[in-house]
Design a protein around this motif. Sequence first.
Motif, PDB file in Angstrom:
ATOM      1  N   ALA A   1      34.885  57.164  79.204  1.00 19.75           N
ATOM      2  CA  ALA A   1      35.047  57.829  80.493  1.00 19.75           C
ATOM      3  C   ALA A   1      36.526  57.911  80.876  1.00 19.75           C
ATOM      4  CB  ALA A   1      34.267  57.082  81.569  1.00 19.75           C
ATOM      5  N   LEU A   2      37.292  56.864  80.576  1.00 18.99           N
ATOM      6  CA  LEU A   2      38.728  56.900  80.846  1.00 18.99           C
ATOM      7  C   LEU A   2      39.426  57.951  79.991  1.00 18.99           C
ATOM      8  CD1 LEU A   2      39.448  53.048  81.058  1.00 18.99           C
ATOM      9  CD2 LEU A   2      39.455  54.688  82.952  1.00 18.99           C
ATOM     10  N   GLU A   3      38.947  58.116  78.761  1.00 24.96           N
ATOM     11  CA  GLU A   3      39.533  59.131  77.886  1.00 24.96           C
ATOM     12  C   GLU A   3      39.313  60.538  78.423  1.00 24.96           C
ATOM     13  OE1 GLU A   3      41.235  59.076  74.780  1.00 24.96           O
ATOM     14  OE2 GLU A   3      41.623  57.045  75.474  1.00 24.96           O
ATOM     15  N   ASN A   4      38.271  60.720  79.224  1.00 21.88           N
ATOM     16  CA  ASN A   4      37.970  62.051  79.751  1.00 21.88           C
ATOM     17  C   ASN A   4      38.763  62.406  81.002  1.00 21.88           C
ATOM     18  OD1 ASN A   4      36.058  62.536  77.743  1.00 21.88           O
ATOM     19  ND2 ASN A   4      34.394  61.632  78.938  1.00 21.88           N
ATOM     20  N   ARG A   5      39.532  61.459  81.522  1.00 21.32           N
ATOM     21  CA  ARG A   5      40.303  61.730  82.742  1.00 21.32           C
ATOM     22  C   ARG A   5      41.551  62.555  82.411  1.00 21.32           C
ATOM     23  NH1 ARG A   5      41.107  56.314  86.160  1.00 21.32           N
ATOM     24  NH2 ARG A   5      42.393  57.797  87.321  1.00 21.32           N
ATOM     25  N   PRO A   6      42.014  63.390  83.344  1.00 22.70           N
ATOM     26  CA  PRO A   6      43.210  64.219  83.096  1.00 22.70           C
ATOM     27  C   PRO A   6      44.500  63.443  83.390  1.00 22.70           C
ATOM     28  CG  PRO A   6      42.257  64.786  85.221  1.00 22.70           C
ATOM     29  CD  PRO A   6      41.357  63.734  84.639  1.00 22.70           C
TER      30      PRO A   6
ATOM     31  N   MET B   1      32.791  50.139  75.831  1.00 22.51           N
ATOM     32  CA  MET B   1      33.144  51.351  75.107  1.00 22.51           C
ATOM     33  C   MET B   1      32.820  52.593  75.938  1.00 22.51           C
ATOM     34  SD  MET B   1      32.303  50.840  71.078  1.00 22.51           S
ATOM     35  CE  MET B   1      33.170  52.377  70.739  1.00 22.51           C
ATOM     36  N   ARG B   2      31.693  52.562  76.641  1.00 25.87           N
ATOM     37  CA  ARG B   2      31.332  53.701  77.492  1.00 25.87           C
ATOM     38  C   ARG B   2      32.362  53.898  78.595  1.00 25.87           C
ATOM     39  NH1 ARG B   2      26.080  51.008  76.558  1.00 25.87           N
ATOM     40  NH2 ARG B   2      24.898  52.344  75.111  1.00 25.87           N
ATOM     41  N   ILE B   3      32.859  52.795  79.152  1.00 26.64           N
ATOM     42  CA  ILE B   3      33.907  52.892  80.178  1.00 26.64           C
ATOM     43  C   ILE B   3      35.180  53.480  79.569  1.00 26.64           C
ATOM     44  CG2 ILE B   3      35.384  51.554  81.724  1.00 26.64           C
ATOM     45  CD1 ILE B   3      33.039  49.576  82.033  1.00 26.64           C
ATOM     46  N   GLN B   4      35.519  53.050  78.353  1.00 26.09           N
ATOM     47  CA  GLN B   4      36.707  53.587  77.689  1.00 26.09           C
ATOM     48  C   GLN B   4      36.572  55.080  77.439  1.00 26.09           C
ATOM     49  OE1 GLN B   4      39.560  52.412  77.140  1.00 26.09           O
ATOM     50  NE2 GLN B   4      39.493  50.202  76.958  1.00 26.09           N
TER      51      GLN B   4
ATOM     52  N   PRO C   1      35.564  44.757  81.907  1.00 24.31           N
ATOM     53  CA  PRO C   1      34.649  44.856  80.754  1.00 24.31           C
ATOM     54  C   PRO C   1      35.090  45.883  79.726  1.00 24.31           C
ATOM     55  CG  PRO C   1      33.715  46.000  82.638  1.00 24.31           C
ATOM     56  CD  PRO C   1      34.949  45.299  83.140  1.00 24.31           C
ATOM     57  N   GLU C   2      36.038  46.768  80.088  1.00 25.81           N
ATOM     58  CA  GLU C   2      36.476  47.779  79.127  1.00 25.81           C
ATOM     59  C   GLU C   2      37.309  47.196  77.999  1.00 25.81           C
ATOM     60  OE1 GLU C   2      39.298  48.349  82.746  1.00 25.81           O
ATOM     61  OE2 GLU C   2      37.288  47.590  82.317  1.00 25.81           O
ATOM     62  N   HIS C   3      37.647  45.904  78.113  1.00 28.27           N
ATOM     63  CA  HIS C   3      38.324  45.213  77.015  1.00 28.27           C
ATOM     64  C   HIS C   3      37.531  43.960  76.670  1.00 28.27           C
ATOM     65  CE1 HIS C   3      41.804  47.789  76.982  1.00 28.27           C
ATOM     66  NE2 HIS C   3      41.987  47.606  78.267  1.00 28.27           N
ATOM     67  N   PRO C   4      37.319  43.676  75.382  1.00 30.07           N
ATOM     68  CA  PRO C   4      36.597  42.464  74.986  1.00 30.07           C
ATOM     69  C   PRO C   4      37.332  41.200  75.440  1.00 30.07           C
ATOM     70  CG  PRO C   4      36.783  44.016  73.159  1.00 30.07           C
ATOM     71  CD  PRO C   4      37.693  44.510  74.226  1.00 30.07           C
TER      72      PRO C   4
ATOM     73  N   VAL D   1      28.044  52.015  84.973  1.00 31.22           N
ATOM     74  CA  VAL D   1      28.526  52.302  83.624  1.00 31.22           C
ATOM     75  C   VAL D   1      28.349  53.790  83.373  1.00 31.22           C
ATOM     76  CG1 VAL D   1      28.185  51.883  81.163  1.00 31.22           C
ATOM     77  CG2 VAL D   1      27.953  50.000  82.780  1.00 31.22           C
ATOM     78  N   PRO D   2      29.395  54.473  82.924  1.00 35.16           N
ATOM     79  CA  PRO D   2      29.282  55.921  82.675  1.00 35.16           C
ATOM     80  C   PRO D   2      28.218  56.232  81.631  1.00 35.16           C
ATOM     81  CG  PRO D   2      31.571  55.196  82.617  1.00 35.16           C
ATOM     82  CD  PRO D   2      30.741  53.963  82.648  1.00 35.16           C
TER      83      PRO D   2
END
Length: 542
Positions: free
Chosen positions: A303-308, A298-301, A67-70, A274-275
């Motif tokens: 959350a992925l951006e916040n990963r190290p 978008m919320r999942i994306q 779902p993180e991609h349309p 969902v984050p």
Amino acid sequence: MRRSLLIGLRRVLRSRRAVRLAVAVLLGQMAFAMVTTAVRQTPTIDEPVYVGAAVAQWREHSLRHNPEHPPLGKLLIGAGAAFAGPRLEPPLPADQGLLGRRLLYESGNDPWRVMLCARLPVIALTLLFGLVVFAFARELTGPAGGLAALALYAFSPDVIAHGSLATLDVPAAGFLLTSAWLAWRARHCPRPYLPLAGVALGAAVATRMNALAAVPVLLAVAALSVRHARPGTRARVLARALAGAGVVALTALATVWAVYLTVDPRLRWAPEQVPDVRGLRGTLVGLLPLPEPFRDGMRIQFALENRPWKGFLFGRLYTGSLWYYLPAALLVKTPLGMLALWTAGSVSLLTVRRLRPAAPYLLAPAAVLLAAAMWGSRDFGTRYAVFLPMFLAVAAAGVLALGRVWVPGVAATLALFVAVSSARAYPFYLPYSNEAFGGPAATRLRLHDSNVDWGQDLGRLAERLRERWPGQRVWLVYKGSGVPSHYGIRAADPRHVPVNRVRGLLVVSDSAAAKAQGRLAELLDSSRAVEDVGHSITVYRR
């Protein structure tokens, strides 16, 4: 002599038949490069997820996978995969990685056939976007400019590499370029072209969420087009410009909704987790007039951006992201002649009066998208900036408007340099780097992940082991989504045994080697490289 040659060249370019033949040749070589590359490459890291989700979308009319991609890009990929007649028995696993693995390796399907069929729609789209590049540049600078732009596009190693994969980067970028071109055409006839620009913009957003960064720019240029097409009083021009931008926005929204409803007309959506995104980003996502699955994606994306994430640049392994990563990676992975023509063409758009109106349509979207990609946390490759070889190929044609006698000759020489550099990399386009950085064989020393090794050479490794080292003990550290045993590779993981027991052949993906620490680093330090497979996997002797 030079003047007579230029006159002769102009006469040839005025011939429609000659121009059509040149376009066919350029796109023909591009098609050959992409298809022959696609045939030999095993699944890259992301492809099984997309292909598995694509098949599930078509069969179950479900949005629950990836779902993180349309869904639009996956609908196209799934339409191609359907020609392979893949078997996939329910119930389907909820994990998208396991779904891709089951489809390709556990259901009795031929992964080579499934992957090739899934890649063909992306290849076809990539070729169609080449026609957009040609048409856009021709409208700015004539047939010679159109062919120059198409040559840069058709020989771009990044476009060939990612245009031959069942991924979403090239389709999203191509739809954005198409939207910009249609908005440009609306300067002379807004009524038919503005809705079409909106459809193309909606298609981009319905393919990859990072296309949202370009939406304000493309709405602004749509307003500029209406202002140019229909002058009048200030108030009337402003009203018409806002109406034109509104047409594009509403058409784009309708396109995104239509894509989601095509997958599931009832929009059944019950995500497991969902984050929770708070602050300004969370508020803005909640306000978007888009389907709930899109907003949750978008919320999942976020959350992925916040990963190290770990990155690798010029031999340095680091955690997090570097703002200059993408410019540096582009400097390595873009042909030198292309860099020169991009720069000269961009300067021409800003300085040549008759080209200056095109700058907002080409340079502004590219700049905004690049800034958004540089702001991201995942330093994984120049595929995040694959829009640049499209937008800047058109911009590069602007050099032919400088009016100097020597310009066409220099531009042709640089374009030829690009073609030779690209052809020399065949069929290893993913690990391409230009001559200043040692070519494809040296890319692994400076970059990692989809810049070099995305898991694409597992099949080549299997062939090499059978041909050169049959029956020898193999230790494997493979970074990818392929299943080594399916290709006949019998290997053990050397990281789970004492170093002194690892003897024979040590095979390591170059992305894994770039990030090697602990036991793997110790193994590599005490091994001797003996073979390079596809410039993405190295075989060591112990």
